[in-house]
Design a protein around this motif. Structure first.
Motif, PDB file in Angstrom:
ATOM      1  N   ILE A  37     -12.592   0.636  -9.682  1.00  0.00           N
ATOM      2  CA  ILE A  37     -12.051  -0.170  -8.585  1.00  0.00           C
ATOM      3  C   ILE A  37     -10.770   0.493  -8.087  1.00  0.00           C
ATOM      4  O   ILE A  37      -9.867   0.785  -8.869  1.00  0.00           O
ATOM      5  CB  ILE A  37     -11.776  -1.614  -9.053  1.00  0.00           C
ATOM      6  CG1 ILE A  37     -13.079  -2.267  -9.499  1.00  0.00           C
ATOM      7  CG2 ILE A  37     -11.108  -2.414  -7.946  1.00  0.00           C
ATOM      8  CD1 ILE A  37     -12.895  -3.581 -10.225  1.00  0.00           C
ATOM      9  N   GLU A  38     -10.704   0.723  -6.792  1.00  0.00           N
ATOM     10  CA  GLU A  38      -9.503   1.315  -6.192  1.00  0.00           C
ATOM     11  C   GLU A  38      -8.410   0.244  -6.151  1.00  0.00           C
ATOM     12  O   GLU A  38      -8.545  -0.755  -5.436  1.00  0.00           O
ATOM     13  CB  GLU A  38      -9.809   1.821  -4.784  1.00  0.00           C
ATOM     14  CG  GLU A  38     -10.749   3.006  -4.752  1.00  0.00           C
ATOM     15  CD  GLU A  38     -10.108   4.251  -5.339  1.00  0.00           C
ATOM     16  OE1 GLU A  38      -8.875   4.409  -5.232  1.00  0.00           O
ATOM     17  OE2 GLU A  38     -10.858   5.064  -5.906  1.00  0.00           O
ATOM     18  N   PRO A  39      -7.318   0.409  -6.885  1.00  0.00           N
ATOM     19  CA  PRO A  39      -6.319  -0.658  -6.990  1.00  0.00           C
ATOM     20  C   PRO A  39      -5.548  -0.948  -5.711  1.00  0.00           C
ATOM     21  O   PRO A  39      -5.243  -2.102  -5.420  1.00  0.00           O
ATOM     22  CB  PRO A  39      -5.391  -0.184  -8.104  1.00  0.00           C
ATOM     23  CG  PRO A  39      -5.626   1.268  -8.256  1.00  0.00           C
ATOM     24  CD  PRO A  39      -7.008   1.557  -7.750  1.00  0.00           C
ATOM     25  N   ARG A  40      -5.230   0.056  -4.924  1.00  0.00           N
ATOM     26  CA  ARG A  40      -4.408  -0.192  -3.728  1.00  0.00           C
ATOM     27  C   ARG A  40      -5.138  -1.019  -2.668  1.00  0.00           C
ATOM     28  O   ARG A  40      -4.579  -1.988  -2.164  1.00  0.00           O
ATOM     29  CB  ARG A  40      -3.884   1.113  -3.159  1.00  0.00           C
ATOM     30  CG  ARG A  40      -2.835   1.743  -4.058  1.00  0.00           C
ATOM     31  CD  ARG A  40      -2.288   3.021  -3.443  1.00  0.00           C
ATOM     32  NE  ARG A  40      -1.594   3.831  -4.417  1.00  0.00           N
ATOM     33  CZ  ARG A  40      -0.312   3.708  -4.715  1.00  0.00           C
ATOM     34  NH1 ARG A  40       0.414   2.808  -4.109  1.00  0.00           N
ATOM     35  NH2 ARG A  40       0.234   4.494  -5.619  1.00  0.00           N
ATOM     36  N   PRO A  41      -6.384  -0.674  -2.306  1.00  0.00           N
ATOM     37  CA  PRO A  41      -7.086  -1.538  -1.341  1.00  0.00           C
ATOM     38  C   PRO A  41      -7.289  -2.955  -1.876  1.00  0.00           C
ATOM     39  O   PRO A  41      -7.166  -3.927  -1.136  1.00  0.00           O
ATOM     40  CB  PRO A  41      -8.428  -0.833  -1.120  1.00  0.00           C
ATOM     41  CG  PRO A  41      -8.212   0.582  -1.527  1.00  0.00           C
ATOM     42  CD  PRO A  41      -7.152   0.542  -2.599  1.00  0.00           C
ATOM     43  N   GLY A  45      -9.512  -8.321 -15.782  1.00  0.00           N
ATOM     44  CA  GLY A  45      -8.843  -8.729 -14.551  1.00  0.00           C
ATOM     45  C   GLY A  45      -7.342  -8.727 -14.657  1.00  0.00           C
ATOM     46  O   GLY A  45      -6.642  -8.512 -13.670  1.00  0.00           O
ATOM     47  N   SER A  46      -6.830  -8.947 -15.852  1.00  0.00           N
ATOM     48  CA  SER A  46      -5.367  -8.910 -16.022  1.00  0.00           C
ATOM     49  C   SER A  46      -4.833  -7.507 -15.746  1.00  0.00           C
ATOM     50  O   SER A  46      -3.732  -7.357 -15.224  1.00  0.00           O
ATOM     51  CB  SER A  46      -4.986  -9.378 -17.420  1.00  0.00           C
ATOM     52  OG  SER A  46      -5.628  -8.574 -18.399  1.00  0.00           O
ATOM     53  N   TRP A  47      -5.610  -6.481 -16.068  1.00  0.00           N
ATOM     54  CA  TRP A  47      -5.216  -5.107 -15.776  1.00  0.00           C
ATOM     55  C   TRP A  47      -5.087  -4.916 -14.269  1.00  0.00           C
ATOM     56  O   TRP A  47      -4.136  -4.288 -13.798  1.00  0.00           O
ATOM     57  CB  TRP A  47      -6.235  -4.143 -16.381  1.00  0.00           C
ATOM     58  CG  TRP A  47      -5.853  -2.711 -16.219  1.00  0.00           C
ATOM     59  CD1 TRP A  47      -5.027  -1.985 -17.021  1.00  0.00           C
ATOM     60  CD2 TRP A  47      -6.291  -1.821 -15.176  1.00  0.00           C
ATOM     61  NE1 TRP A  47      -4.923  -0.693 -16.547  1.00  0.00           N
ATOM     62  CE2 TRP A  47      -5.689  -0.569 -15.407  1.00  0.00           C
ATOM     63  CE3 TRP A  47      -7.127  -1.966 -14.077  1.00  0.00           C
ATOM     64  CZ2 TRP A  47      -5.904   0.529 -14.597  1.00  0.00           C
ATOM     65  CZ3 TRP A  47      -7.341  -0.877 -13.255  1.00  0.00           C
ATOM     66  CH2 TRP A  47      -6.734   0.348 -13.515  1.00  0.00           C
ATOM     67  N   LEU A  48      -6.045  -5.440 -13.503  1.00  0.00           N
ATOM     68  CA  LEU A  48      -5.975  -5.315 -12.047  1.00  0.00           C
ATOM     69  C   LEU A  48      -4.767  -6.046 -11.475  1.00  0.00           C
ATOM     70  O   LEU A  48      -4.120  -5.565 -10.554  1.00  0.00           O
ATOM     71  CB  LEU A  48      -7.251  -5.851 -11.400  1.00  0.00           C
ATOM     72  CG  LEU A  48      -8.491  -4.995 -11.498  1.00  0.00           C
ATOM     73  CD1 LEU A  48      -9.663  -5.680 -10.825  1.00  0.00           C
ATOM     74  CD2 LEU A  48      -8.259  -3.618 -10.899  1.00  0.00           C
ATOM     75  N   LEU A  49      -4.485  -7.216 -12.002  1.00  0.00           N
ATOM     76  CA  LEU A  49      -3.328  -7.965 -11.491  1.00  0.00           C
ATOM     77  C   LEU A  49      -2.008  -7.280 -11.821  1.00  0.00           C
ATOM     78  O   LEU A  49      -1.054  -7.354 -11.058  1.00  0.00           O
ATOM     79  CB  LEU A  49      -3.330  -9.396 -12.018  1.00  0.00           C
ATOM     80  CG  LEU A  49      -4.399 -10.303 -11.451  1.00  0.00           C
ATOM     81  CD1 LEU A  49      -4.342 -11.676 -12.114  1.00  0.00           C
ATOM     82  CD2 LEU A  49      -4.258 -10.439  -9.935  1.00  0.00           C
ATOM     83  N   ALA A  50      -1.980  -6.618 -12.957  1.00  0.00           N
ATOM     84  CA  ALA A  50      -0.751  -5.910 -13.349  1.00  0.00           C
ATOM     85  C   ALA A  50      -0.510  -4.744 -12.415  1.00  0.00           C
ATOM     86  O   ALA A  50       0.593  -4.400 -12.078  1.00  0.00           O
ATOM     87  CB  ALA A  50      -0.836  -5.423 -14.782  1.00  0.00           C
TER      88      ALA A  50
END
Length: 113
Positions: free
Chosen positions: A83-87, A108-113
């Motif tokens: 998953i591309e984090p910036r977009p 999902g916590s990794w993505l939110l961080a």
């Protein structure tokens, strides 16, 4: 009292186990209360179907852009590194004001961080 609404943002390769561990307690609470304490809807970034890590296809109720509720739960699981984090961060900033809280389940916590 209105039911609390949870939108669950699913990504390809999400974990069926994590999804069931999220939804089944809400369903059980509704059953025990003999009424709707909780509602949940599945969403994806584009409104298209996603597949779990075991191949189960889930057709979402909506695209993320249409969501609104008490909590948005991100559930990416196994494919989180694709998953591309910036977009995604831009999309989350757009929808965050429509939710009282954001939560990351599984990875999902990794993505939110």
């Amino acid at each position: 009292m209105l039911p609390r609404r949870f939108d669950i943002l699913l990504f390809d390769a999400f974990s069926n186990h994590c999804l069931a561990n999220t939804v089944e307690p809400l369903r059980a609470a509704n059953t025990l209360a003999n009424g709707a304490l909780y509602e949940w809807r599945f969403c994806t970034l584009d409104g298209g179907a996603v597949h779990s890590s075991s191949g189960l296809q889930v057709a979402p109720h909506m695209a993320l852009a249409e969501g609104r509720g008490d909590m948005l739960i991100l559930m990416p699981s196994y494919a989180v590194r694709q998953i591309e984090p910036r977009p995604l961060a831009r999309r989350l900033h757009q929808v965050a004001p429509r939710y009282a809280a954001l939560a990351g389940f599984d990875t999902g916590s990794w993505l939110l961080a």
